[in-house]
Design an enzyme around this catalytic site. Structure first.
Site, PDB file in Angstrom:
ATOM      1  N   CYS A 265       0.964  -1.289   0.014  1.00  0.00           N
ATOM      2  CA  CYS A 265       0.167   0.040   0.124  1.00  0.00           C
ATOM      3  C   CYS A 265       1.005   1.267  -0.086  1.00  0.00           C
ATOM      4  O   CYS A 265       0.903   2.164  -0.649  1.00  0.00           O
ATOM      5  CB  CYS A 265      -0.793  -0.035   1.412  1.00  0.00           C
ATOM      6  SG  CYS A 265      -0.377   0.289   2.769  1.00  0.00           S
ATOM      7  N   HIS A 313      -2.642   1.682   6.818  1.00  0.00           N
ATOM      8  CA  HIS A 313      -3.146   1.387   5.263  1.00  0.00           C
ATOM      9  C   HIS A 313      -3.155   2.849   4.907  1.00  0.00           C
ATOM     10  O   HIS A 313      -3.727   3.848   5.238  1.00  0.00           O
ATOM     11  CB  HIS A 313      -4.178   0.863   5.131  1.00  0.00           C
ATOM     12  CG  HIS A 313      -4.552   0.232   3.799  1.00  0.00           C
ATOM     13  ND1 HIS A 313      -4.270  -0.739   3.017  1.00  0.00           N
ATOM     14  CD2 HIS A 313      -5.264   0.982   2.860  1.00  0.00           C
ATOM     15  CE1 HIS A 313      -4.409  -0.931   2.027  1.00  0.00           C
ATOM     16  NE2 HIS A 313      -5.354  -0.036   1.712  1.00  0.00           N
ATOM     17  N   HIS A 325      -5.721   1.924  -4.271  1.00  0.00           N
ATOM     18  CA  HIS A 325      -4.948   1.541  -3.461  1.00  0.00           C
ATOM     19  C   HIS A 325      -4.522   0.100  -3.626  1.00  0.00           C
ATOM     20  O   HIS A 325      -5.019  -0.714  -4.547  1.00  0.00           O
ATOM     21  CB  HIS A 325      -5.289   1.678  -2.150  1.00  0.00           C
ATOM     22  CG  HIS A 325      -6.642   0.585  -1.911  1.00  0.00           C
ATOM     23  ND1 HIS A 325      -6.725  -0.291  -0.615  1.00  0.00           N
ATOM     24  CD2 HIS A 325      -7.756   0.123  -2.620  1.00  0.00           C
ATOM     25  CE1 HIS A 325      -7.964  -1.048  -0.794  1.00  0.00           C
ATOM     26  NE2 HIS A 325      -8.613  -0.466  -1.789  1.00  0.00           N
TER      27      HIS A 325
END
Length: 349
Positions: A265, A313, A325
């Protein structure tokens, strides 16, 4: 990781891996309640992916630290080599002078003057010798100072090397944690039927949508992203970062990877902004502080969106309530609603 490291490529939802694990673990017991058991398995996999992602970010942070320490050690070794070379040259010069003095000044100067047939010439040589001795004394003092500096560099190099070894141990520990969480997630997924695994993958996508020629995907029934103003123009560099992220859609998640063929990520954010000539920190937690905070209602394309209380994240906002993402191992870079997780923070780079 940089070119010196090769991140482990972990694929979770491949049919081959699932079939192999299913064969070794067997099917779900017939006595289990299918609904409850499946939901428990899904919840457990969600938790394992989240824990693996946190461990991945810790791995990235430790690995970044190890890279910096490797550069520090390399500079220290280079400085040591240059310092030792200077010391050796200075010793050579002083040794030559000392040898010359020994050969020409082996008797007491007063006696040499008395015995000299040309006292004036001797005094001139003696004056030159005094000047040479003064320069030798200065050079000797510089040699001593250089030797002290060299000793300090050796001490600093030993400290940096010891820290590098500790950091390497930490990297290995985080790597084992990530791999353990992912292996456990694979085992849980393998206990599901093929239909349940497909349902899990669809549910885990959060949007259930796919990008098409008409634009960004929509969310499932009843799920809508909060309206965002998308106000204000973005710079050409930020627009280039967004374009890079769009171009990465469909590439696989691989933990520890920063592109161009695979990403985790935070690695996707680093790579996307690098294409625009902008350097970002390596971890999602650091990326949360890479610019100024803005309200979600004022998000605009190019803003970084971090999730969870620990910012484990991160995604890039691309407008219309959507982000791009790298979700988790086994998934591919994709669009999802900006409100897909809790604790949303928006950072403008």
């Amino acid at each position: 990781m940089a070119s010196h490291r090769r991140p482990a490529r972990v694929t979770v939802l491949t049919a081959a891996a699932a079939a192999t694990a299913a064969a070794s673990l067997g099917a779900v017991p017939a006595s289990a309640d299918p609904g409850t058991g499946t939901e428990t398995a899904r919840t457990r996999v969600d938790r394992l992916f989240e824990e693996a992602e946190r461990a991945t970010e810790s791995y990235n942070e430790a690995d970044e630290k190890a890279d910096a320490l490797r550069r520090t050690v390399a500079r220290a070794r280079d400085g040591l080599a240059r310092g030792q070379e200077r010391v050796n040259r200075m010793r050579g010069v002083l040794g030559s002078v000392a040898g010359a003095q020994y050969r020409s000044g082996g008797i007491d100067p007063a006696l040499a003057l008395l015995l000299s047939s040309d006292p004036d010439s001797y005094l001139e040589r003696a004056s030159a010798l005094d000047r040479l001795t003064a320069r030798q004394s200065t050079a000797l003092g510089e040699l001593q100072r250089e030797q002290r500096r060299l000793g300090q560099r050796r001490s600093e190099a030993r400290t940096a090397l010891a820290e590098l070894e500790r950091s390497r141990t930490e990297v290995a520990r985080h790597k084992r944690t990530v791999e353990g969480k992912l292996a456990e997630a694979r085992r849980v997924l393998a206990s599901l039927t093929a239909e349940e695994r497909a349902d899990f993958e669809e549910r885990a996508s959060r949007t259930g949508g796919r990008e098409d020629a008409g634009g960004a995907p929509g969310g499932p029934a009843g799920e809508t992203a909060p309206a965002a103003a998308d106000a204000g123009p973005v710079s050409s560099r930020v627009a280039a970062a967004v374009a890079a992220a769009r171009g990465a859609v469909g590439r696989p998640y691989v933990w520890g990877a920063t592109g161009p063929s695979a990403f985790d990520c935070s690695g996707l954010m680093v790579w996307s902004y690098r294409q625009a000539g902008i350097s970002l920190p390596r971890t999602s937690a650091a990326q949360r502080h890479a610019g100024r905070r803005v309200p979600l209602s004022h998000a605009r394309p190019g803003d970084l969106v971090t999730y969870r209380s620990d910012a484990s994240h991160v995604a890039i906002y691309v407008g219309n309530g959507q982000v791009i993402h790298a979700p988790y191992p086994g998934a591919r870079v994709r669009y999802d609603p900006v409100n897909m997780m809790s604790h949303v923070t928006v950072t403008r780079v």
